[in-house]
Design a protein around this motif. Structure first.
Motif, PDB file in Angstrom:
ATOM      1  N   ASP A  81       0.856  -1.107   0.286  1.00 49.84           N
ATOM      2  CA  ASP A  81       0.050   0.057  -0.016  1.00 49.84           C
ATOM      3  C   ASP A  81       0.904   1.209  -0.207  1.00 49.84           C
ATOM      4  N   TRP A  82       0.469   2.061  -0.862  1.00 50.20           N
ATOM      5  CA  TRP A  82       1.278   3.220  -1.204  1.00 50.20           C
ATOM      6  C   TRP A  82       1.144   4.385  -0.039  1.00 50.20           C
ATOM      7  N   SER A  83       1.989   5.046   0.599  1.00 45.76           N
ATOM      8  CA  SER A  83       1.644   6.099   1.475  1.00 45.76           C
ATOM      9  C   SER A  83       1.297   7.379   0.867  1.00 45.76           C
ATOM     10  N   PRO A  84       0.254   8.188   1.805  1.00 47.27           N
ATOM     11  CA  PRO A  84      -0.211   9.379   0.864  1.00 47.27           C
ATOM     12  C   PRO A  84       0.579  10.348   0.371  1.00 47.27           C
ATOM     13  N   ASP A  85       2.002  10.249   0.918  1.00 52.95           N
ATOM     14  CA  ASP A  85       2.940  11.439   0.429  1.00 52.95           C
ATOM     15  C   ASP A  85       3.827  10.775  -0.746  1.00 52.95           C
ATOM     16  N   GLY A  86       3.287   9.709  -1.167  1.00 56.16           N
ATOM     17  CA  GLY A  86       4.021   8.827  -2.294  1.00 56.16           C
ATOM     18  C   GLY A  86       5.436   8.508  -2.105  1.00 56.16           C
ATOM     19  N   ARG A  87       5.896   8.525  -0.928  1.00 52.01           N
ATOM     20  CA  ARG A  87       7.494   8.302  -0.794  1.00 52.01           C
ATOM     21  C   ARG A  87       7.670   6.846  -0.166  1.00 52.01           C
ATOM     22  N   ARG A  88       6.686   6.121   0.615  1.00 58.58           N
ATOM     23  CA  ARG A  88       6.856   4.806   1.050  1.00 58.58           C
ATOM     24  C   ARG A  88       5.970   3.923   0.609  1.00 58.58           C
ATOM     25  N   ILE A  89       6.219   2.596   0.850  1.00 55.41           N
ATOM     26  CA  ILE A  89       5.425   1.400   0.483  1.00 55.41           C
ATOM     27  C   ILE A  89       5.444   0.608   1.812  1.00 55.41           C
ATOM     28  N   VAL A  90       4.195   0.133   2.226  1.00 56.56           N
ATOM     29  CA  VAL A  90       4.090  -0.680   3.407  1.00 56.56           C
ATOM     30  C   VAL A  90       3.548  -1.879   2.956  1.00 56.56           C
ATOM     31  N   PHE A  91       4.001  -3.200   3.387  1.00 54.16           N
ATOM     32  CA  PHE A  91       3.429  -4.373   3.020  1.00 54.16           C
ATOM     33  C   PHE A  91       3.698  -5.384   4.047  1.00 54.16           C
ATOM     34  N   ALA A  92       3.219  -6.392   3.765  1.00 52.42           N
ATOM     35  CA  ALA A  92       3.439  -7.760   4.620  1.00 52.42           C
ATOM     36  C   ALA A  92       4.578  -8.634   4.030  1.00 52.42           C
ATOM     37  N   ALA A  93       5.325  -9.335   4.910  1.00 54.47           N
ATOM     38  CA  ALA A  93       6.296 -10.248   4.459  1.00 54.47           C
ATOM     39  C   ALA A  93       6.433 -11.532   5.470  1.00 54.47           C
ATOM     40  N   ARG A  95       8.344 -13.892   7.424  1.00 55.92           N
ATOM     41  CA  ARG A  95       9.819 -14.143   8.155  1.00 55.92           C
ATOM     42  C   ARG A  95       9.625 -14.982   9.237  1.00 55.92           C
ATOM     43  N   ASP A  96      10.401 -15.827   9.456  1.00 52.51           N
ATOM     44  CA  ASP A  96      10.393 -16.798  10.687  1.00 52.51           C
ATOM     45  C   ASP A  96       8.919 -17.561  11.013  1.00 52.51           C
ATOM     46  N   ASN A  97       8.491 -17.877   9.715  1.00 50.95           N
ATOM     47  CA  ASN A  97       7.097 -18.718   9.622  1.00 50.95           C
ATOM     48  C   ASN A  97       5.983 -17.938  10.057  1.00 50.95           C
ATOM     49  N   ALA A  98       6.054 -16.608  10.138  1.00 50.61           N
ATOM     50  CA  ALA A  98       4.860 -15.762  10.374  1.00 50.61           C
ATOM     51  C   ALA A  98       4.889 -14.544   9.447  1.00 50.61           C
ATOM     52  N   SER A  99       3.758 -13.947   9.547  1.00 55.99           N
ATOM     53  CA  SER A  99       3.694 -12.755   8.426  1.00 55.99           C
ATOM     54  C   SER A  99       3.836 -11.514   9.495  1.00 55.99           C
ATOM     55  N   ASP A 100       4.651 -10.483   9.012  1.00 59.09           N
ATOM     56  CA  ASP A 100       4.797  -9.155   9.712  1.00 59.09           C
ATOM     57  C   ASP A 100       4.620  -7.980   8.869  1.00 59.09           C
ATOM     58  N   VAL A 101       4.683  -6.711   9.353  1.00 58.78           N
ATOM     59  CA  VAL A 101       4.532  -5.446   8.401  1.00 58.78           C
ATOM     60  C   VAL A 101       5.902  -4.961   8.158  1.00 58.78           C
ATOM     61  N   PHE A 102       6.432  -4.489   7.174  1.00 58.42           N
ATOM     62  CA  PHE A 102       7.490  -3.940   6.795  1.00 58.42           C
ATOM     63  C   PHE A 102       7.105  -2.605   6.054  1.00 58.42           C
ATOM     64  N   ILE A 103       8.269  -1.921   5.912  1.00 59.22           N
ATOM     65  CA  ILE A 103       8.086  -0.571   5.163  1.00 59.22           C
ATOM     66  C   ILE A 103       9.246  -0.050   4.427  1.00 59.22           C
ATOM     67  N   VAL A 104       9.230   0.625   3.240  1.00 62.68           N
ATOM     68  CA  VAL A 104      10.389   0.686   2.452  1.00 62.68           C
ATOM     69  C   VAL A 104      10.094   1.751   1.494  1.00 62.68           C
ATOM     70  N   ASP A 105      11.235   2.491   1.325  1.00 70.13           N
ATOM     71  CA  ASP A 105      11.057   3.650   0.425  1.00 70.13           C
ATOM     72  C   ASP A 105      10.686   3.065  -1.227  1.00 70.13           C
TER      73      ASP A 105
END
Length: 313
Positions: A81-93, A95-105
Protein backbone atom coordinates in the motif's frame (compact mmCIF):
# COMPACT_ATOMS: atom_id res chain seq x y z
CA UNK A 1 -14.99 1.37 -19.80
CA UNK A 2 -11.31 2.09 -20.49
CA UNK A 3 -8.92 -0.87 -20.45
CA UNK A 4 -5.28 -0.64 -19.41
CA UNK A 5 -2.42 -2.16 -21.39
CA UNK A 6 -2.19 -4.90 -18.75
CA UNK A 7 -5.81 -5.83 -19.43
CA UNK A 8 -5.33 -5.89 -23.20
CA UNK A 9 -2.45 -8.30 -22.79
CA UNK A 10 -4.39 -10.39 -20.30
CA UNK A 11 -7.32 -10.73 -22.70
CA UNK A 12 -5.20 -13.00 -24.87
CA UNK A 13 -5.14 -15.61 -22.10
CA UNK A 14 -8.69 -17.04 -22.52
CA UNK A 15 -7.91 -18.17 -26.04
CA UNK A 16 -4.70 -19.78 -24.84
CA UNK A 17 -6.55 -21.46 -21.98
CA UNK A 18 -9.18 -22.81 -24.36
CA UNK A 19 -6.46 -24.26 -26.57
CA UNK A 20 -4.80 -25.83 -23.55
CA UNK A 21 -8.03 -27.60 -22.60
CA UNK A 22 -8.32 -29.31 -26.00
CA UNK A 23 -4.72 -30.22 -26.85
CA UNK A 24 -3.89 -31.89 -23.51
CA UNK A 25 -1.18 -29.38 -22.77
CA UNK A 26 0.00 -28.71 -19.25
CA UNK A 27 0.48 -25.15 -18.06
CA UNK A 28 4.05 -24.70 -16.82
CA UNK A 29 3.88 -21.11 -15.58
CA UNK A 30 1.40 -19.71 -13.05
CA UNK A 31 2.34 -16.04 -13.00
CA UNK A 32 0.25 -14.02 -10.56
CA UNK A 33 0.33 -10.22 -10.58
CA UNK A 34 -2.03 -9.06 -7.84
CA UNK A 35 -2.89 -6.75 -4.95
CA UNK A 36 -2.43 -3.48 -6.87
CA UNK A 37 -2.28 -0.07 -5.17
CA UNK A 38 -2.09 3.26 -7.01
CA UNK A 39 0.34 6.05 -6.20
CA UNK A 40 -1.19 9.29 -4.85
CA UNK A 41 -0.29 11.17 -8.05
CA UNK A 42 -2.06 8.55 -10.17
CA UNK A 43 0.99 7.80 -12.30
CA UNK A 44 2.13 4.42 -10.97
CA UNK A 45 0.87 1.18 -9.45
CA UNK A 46 2.65 -1.08 -6.98
CA UNK A 47 1.74 -4.77 -7.01
CA UNK A 48 2.94 -8.20 -5.94
CA UNK A 49 4.15 -10.83 -8.41
CA UNK A 50 5.51 -14.36 -8.18
CA UNK A 51 7.38 -14.11 -11.50
CA UNK A 52 10.74 -14.85 -9.81
CA UNK A 53 9.43 -17.93 -7.99
CA UNK A 54 8.46 -16.06 -4.81
CA UNK A 55 6.34 -12.99 -4.25
CA UNK A 56 8.18 -9.69 -4.63
CA UNK A 57 6.89 -6.13 -5.05
CA UNK A 58 7.00 -4.29 -8.37
CA UNK A 59 6.14 -0.80 -9.55
CA UNK A 60 4.89 0.11 -13.03
CA UNK A 61 3.37 3.05 -14.86
CA UNK A 62 -0.43 3.03 -15.05
CA UNK A 63 -0.27 2.07 -18.74
CA UNK A 64 1.62 -1.13 -17.85
CA UNK A 65 5.05 0.08 -18.97
CA UNK A 66 8.23 0.66 -17.00
CA UNK A 67 7.96 -2.34 -14.67
CA UNK A 68 10.70 -2.39 -12.06
CA UNK A 69 11.31 -4.69 -9.11
CA UNK A 70 11.09 -2.98 -5.73
CA UNK A 71 12.04 -5.78 -3.30
CA UNK A 72 14.45 -8.69 -3.43
CA UNK A 73 13.99 -10.34 -0.07
CA UNK A 74 13.73 -13.83 1.35
CA UNK A 75 10.20 -15.08 1.85
CA UNK A 76 7.04 -13.73 0.22
CA UNK A 77 6.46 -9.97 0.11
CA UNK A 78 2.81 -9.12 -0.43
CA UNK A 79 -0.18 -6.75 -0.12
CA UNK A 80 1.57 -3.39 -0.69
CA UNK A 81 0.00 0.00 0.00
CA UNK A 82 1.33 3.41 -1.04
CA UNK A 83 1.83 6.16 1.56
CA UNK A 84 -0.22 9.35 1.02
CA UNK A 85 2.95 11.38 0.45
CA UNK A 86 4.06 8.95 -2.27
CA UNK A 87 7.41 8.25 -0.64
CA UNK A 88 6.98 4.86 1.03
CA UNK A 89 5.39 1.46 0.58
CA UNK A 90 4.04 -0.60 3.47
CA UNK A 91 3.61 -4.35 2.97
CA UNK A 92 3.47 -7.72 4.71
CA UNK A 93 6.26 -10.27 4.46
CA UNK A 94 6.82 -13.82 5.65
CA UNK A 95 9.66 -14.09 8.11
CA UNK A 96 10.32 -16.81 10.71
CA UNK A 97 7.20 -18.74 9.66
CA UNK A 98 4.94 -15.75 10.37
CA UNK A 99 3.75 -12.63 8.61
CA UNK A 100 4.96 -9.20 9.76
CA UNK A 101 4.57 -5.63 8.52
CA UNK A 102 7.48 -3.87 6.77
CA UNK A 103 8.03 -0.46 5.22
CA UNK A 104 10.38 0.58 2.41
CA UNK A 105 11.06 3.70 0.35
CA UNK A 106 9.76 3.68 -3.23
CA UNK A 107 13.35 3.33 -4.48
CA UNK A 108 13.78 0.14 -2.44
CA UNK A 109 15.93 1.73 0.27
CA UNK A 110 15.46 2.06 4.04
CA UNK A 111 13.68 -1.25 4.59
CA UNK A 112 12.37 -1.55 8.15
CA UNK A 113 10.45 -4.25 9.98
CA UNK A 114 7.62 -2.71 12.01
CA UNK A 115 6.06 -5.68 13.85
CA UNK A 116 7.53 -8.60 15.77
CA UNK A 117 4.48 -10.26 17.33
CA UNK A 118 4.19 -14.09 17.59
CA UNK A 119 0.97 -14.11 15.52
CA UNK A 120 0.50 -13.03 11.91
CA UNK A 121 0.41 -9.26 11.21
CA UNK A 122 -1.09 -8.73 7.76
CA UNK A 123 -2.81 -6.54 5.17
CA UNK A 124 -1.41 -3.11 6.14
CA UNK A 125 -3.08 0.08 4.88
CA UNK A 126 -2.16 3.73 5.44
CA UNK A 127 -4.53 6.22 7.00
CA UNK A 128 -5.41 9.15 4.73
CA UNK A 129 -3.20 11.56 6.69
CA UNK A 130 -0.23 9.17 6.71
CA UNK A 131 0.13 9.23 10.50
CA UNK A 132 -0.81 5.60 11.12
CA UNK A 133 -0.85 2.17 9.50
CA UNK A 134 -3.89 -0.07 9.96
CA UNK A 135 -3.40 -3.84 9.89
CA UNK A 136 -4.97 -7.05 11.16
CA UNK A 137 -3.17 -9.17 13.71
CA UNK A 138 -3.58 -12.57 15.37
CA UNK A 139 -1.44 -11.51 18.35
CA UNK A 140 -4.36 -11.89 20.80
CA UNK A 141 -5.56 -15.29 19.58
CA UNK A 142 -5.52 -17.99 22.30
CA UNK A 143 -3.93 -20.63 20.06
CA UNK A 144 -1.50 -19.33 17.40
CA UNK A 145 -1.02 -22.90 16.15
CA UNK A 146 -4.71 -23.25 15.24
CA UNK A 147 -5.85 -23.07 11.64
CA UNK A 148 -5.58 -19.51 10.32
CA UNK A 149 -9.31 -19.16 9.68
CA UNK A 150 -10.17 -20.16 13.27
CA UNK A 151 -7.79 -17.70 14.95
CA UNK A 152 -8.79 -14.30 16.27
CA UNK A 153 -7.69 -11.58 13.87
CA UNK A 154 -8.34 -8.13 15.29
CA UNK A 155 -7.84 -4.71 13.73
CA UNK A 156 -4.85 -2.71 15.01
CA UNK A 157 -3.05 0.47 14.03
CA UNK A 158 0.43 1.85 14.72
CA UNK A 159 2.66 4.76 13.84
CA UNK A 160 4.80 4.40 10.69
CA UNK A 161 7.83 3.68 12.87
CA UNK A 162 6.10 0.67 14.43
CA UNK A 163 5.38 2.25 17.82
CA UNK A 164 2.10 2.94 19.63
CA UNK A 165 0.25 -0.17 18.44
CA UNK A 166 -3.36 -0.09 19.57
CA UNK A 167 -6.36 -2.37 19.08
CA UNK A 168 -9.46 -1.06 17.31
CA UNK A 169 -11.58 -4.21 17.62
CA UNK A 170 -12.08 -6.88 20.26
CA UNK A 171 -14.52 -9.15 18.45
CA UNK A 172 -12.67 -12.45 18.98
CA UNK A 173 -13.34 -13.18 15.34
CA UNK A 174 -11.66 -13.14 11.94
CA UNK A 175 -11.48 -9.45 10.98
CA UNK A 176 -9.10 -8.74 8.09
CA UNK A 177 -8.21 -6.27 5.35
CA UNK A 178 -9.19 -3.24 7.42
CA UNK A 179 -8.78 0.45 6.70
CA UNK A 180 -9.89 3.70 8.30
CA UNK A 181 -12.15 6.14 6.48
CA UNK A 182 -10.48 9.32 5.19
CA UNK A 183 -11.83 11.27 8.19
CA UNK A 184 -10.55 8.59 10.59
CA UNK A 185 -13.94 8.04 12.22
CA UNK A 186 -14.95 4.68 10.75
CA UNK A 187 -13.46 1.31 9.92
CA UNK A 188 -14.24 -1.06 7.10
CA UNK A 189 -13.10 -4.67 7.24
CA UNK A 190 -13.94 -8.18 6.16
CA UNK A 191 -15.46 -10.22 8.98
CA UNK A 192 -16.25 -13.94 9.15
CA UNK A 193 -19.58 -14.35 10.97
CA UNK A 194 -21.41 -17.57 11.92
CA UNK A 195 -24.10 -18.76 9.55
CA UNK A 196 -24.69 -20.79 6.39
CA UNK A 197 -22.71 -19.37 3.46
CA UNK A 198 -20.54 -20.17 0.47
CA UNK A 199 -16.81 -20.15 -0.12
CA UNK A 200 -15.13 -18.65 -3.20
CA UNK A 201 -15.70 -21.94 -5.05
CA UNK A 202 -19.38 -21.86 -3.94
CA UNK A 203 -18.98 -24.90 -1.69
CA UNK A 204 -20.99 -24.68 1.56
CA UNK A 205 -19.45 -23.00 4.58
CA UNK A 206 -20.53 -22.49 8.20
CA UNK A 207 -18.91 -19.05 8.28
CA UNK A 208 -20.00 -16.12 6.14
CA UNK A 209 -17.45 -13.58 4.88
CA UNK A 210 -19.09 -10.13 4.98
CA UNK A 211 -18.05 -6.48 4.62
CA UNK A 212 -18.56 -4.53 7.83
CA UNK A 213 -18.47 -0.79 8.55
CA UNK A 214 -17.98 0.24 12.18
CA UNK A 215 -16.87 3.14 14.32
CA UNK A 216 -13.12 3.43 14.77
CA UNK A 217 -13.33 1.48 18.04
CA UNK A 218 -15.18 -1.43 16.37
CA UNK A 219 -18.59 -0.52 17.79
CA UNK A 220 -21.86 0.05 15.89
CA UNK A 221 -21.14 -2.48 13.16
CA UNK A 222 -23.15 -2.35 9.93
CA UNK A 223 -23.10 -5.23 7.47
CA UNK A 224 -22.98 -3.55 4.06
CA UNK A 225 -22.58 -6.66 1.87
CA UNK A 226 -25.44 -8.78 3.27
CA UNK A 227 -25.01 -11.88 1.14
CA UNK A 228 -24.25 -15.57 1.70
CA UNK A 229 -21.52 -15.37 -0.92
CA UNK A 230 -17.85 -14.64 -0.13
CA UNK A 231 -17.40 -10.86 0.16
CA UNK A 232 -13.91 -9.49 0.77
CA UNK A 233 -11.10 -6.98 0.12
CA UNK A 234 -12.98 -3.76 1.02
CA UNK A 235 -11.47 -0.29 0.53
CA UNK A 236 -12.80 3.21 1.22
CA UNK A 237 -13.23 5.60 -1.69
CA UNK A 238 -11.09 8.77 -1.46
CA UNK A 239 -14.14 10.83 -0.51
CA UNK A 240 -15.23 8.36 2.19
CA UNK A 241 -18.68 7.88 0.69
CA UNK A 242 -18.30 4.48 -0.99
CA UNK A 243 -16.67 1.12 -0.48
CA UNK A 244 -15.29 -1.11 -3.19
CA UNK A 245 -15.05 -4.85 -2.62
CA UNK A 246 -15.05 -8.20 -4.43
CA UNK A 247 -17.81 -10.82 -4.25
CA UNK A 248 -18.65 -14.12 -5.92
CA UNK A 249 -22.40 -13.60 -5.47
CA UNK A 250 -22.98 -13.66 -9.24
CA UNK A 251 -21.04 -16.92 -9.76
CA UNK A 252 -20.02 -19.22 -11.28
CA UNK A 253 -17.75 -21.11 -8.88
CA UNK A 254 -14.32 -19.52 -8.54
CA UNK A 255 -15.39 -16.30 -10.26
CA UNK A 256 -15.87 -13.01 -8.41
CA UNK A 257 -16.54 -9.46 -9.54
CA UNK A 258 -15.92 -5.96 -8.23
CA UNK A 259 -18.78 -4.08 -6.56
CA UNK A 260 -19.23 -0.61 -5.11
CA UNK A 261 -21.65 0.19 -2.29
CA UNK A 262 -22.40 3.33 -0.32
CA UNK A 263 -20.99 3.34 3.22
CA UNK A 264 -24.46 2.82 4.68
CA UNK A 265 -25.00 -0.35 2.61
CA UNK A 266 -27.24 1.22 -0.03
CA UNK A 267 -26.84 1.69 -3.78
CA UNK A 268 -24.94 -1.52 -4.55
CA UNK A 269 -23.67 -1.75 -8.14
CA UNK A 270 -21.38 -4.07 -10.08
CA UNK A 271 -18.22 -2.63 -11.66
CA UNK A 272 -16.43 -5.50 -13.42
CA UNK A 273 -17.93 -7.98 -15.86
CA UNK A 274 -16.89 -10.85 -18.11
CA UNK A 275 -15.70 -14.46 -17.76
CA UNK A 276 -12.57 -13.55 -15.81
CA UNK A 277 -12.67 -13.36 -12.02
CA UNK A 278 -11.80 -10.08 -10.28
CA UNK A 279 -10.62 -9.49 -6.71
CA UNK A 280 -8.36 -7.31 -4.52
CA UNK A 281 -9.67 -3.91 -5.73
CA UNK A 282 -8.06 -0.57 -4.82
CA UNK A 283 -9.15 2.96 -5.70
CA UNK A 284 -7.20 5.43 -7.78
CA UNK A 285 -6.74 8.79 -6.06
CA UNK A 286 -9.34 10.43 -8.33
CA UNK A 287 -12.08 8.07 -7.12
CA UNK A 288 -13.09 7.35 -10.72
CA UNK A 289 -11.09 4.17 -11.31
CA UNK A 290 -10.21 1.00 -9.46
CA UNK A 291 -7.31 -1.37 -9.99
CA UNK A 292 -7.92 -5.07 -9.44
CA UNK A 293 -6.50 -8.56 -9.80
CA UNK A 294 -8.03 -10.26 -12.86
CA UNK A 295 -7.61 -14.03 -12.55
CA UNK A 296 -8.50 -17.38 -14.04
CA UNK A 297 -8.54 -20.45 -11.81
CA UNK A 298 -8.80 -24.08 -12.89
CA UNK A 299 -7.55 -27.51 -11.92
CA UNK A 300 -4.01 -26.50 -12.96
CA UNK A 301 -3.87 -23.48 -10.66
CA UNK A 302 -4.38 -19.76 -11.19
CA UNK A 303 -2.82 -16.92 -13.14
CA UNK A 304 -3.74 -13.29 -13.60
CA UNK A 305 -2.84 -9.65 -14.07
CA UNK A 306 -3.48 -6.15 -12.81
CA UNK A 307 -6.33 -4.37 -14.62
CA UNK A 308 -8.03 -1.00 -14.44
CA UNK A 309 -11.79 -0.42 -14.38
CA UNK A 310 -13.66 2.87 -14.64
CA UNK A 311 -16.29 3.33 -11.92
CA UNK A 312 -19.49 4.96 -13.10
CA UNK A 313 -20.67 7.95 -10.99
Amino acid sequence: MRLSLALLLACLAPALAATASTDRSRRLTQIINGYPAASPDGRQVVFQSNRTGRYELYVMNVDGTGVRQLTDLAGDNVTPDWSPDGRRIVFAATRDNASDVFIVDVDGKNLKRLTHSPGDDEHPHWTADGTRIVFDSARTTPDPSAAWETQWHEVFSMRPDGTDAKAHTQHRALCTYASLSPDGRRLVYRKAVPGPAFRWDLSPSERNSEIVVADADGSNEINVSRNAAFDGWPRWSPDGRRIVFASNRAGPAGVGQIYVVDADGSNLRQVSKGPWSHAQPAWAADGKRVYAYQVQEDEQGEFGNVVEWVVEP
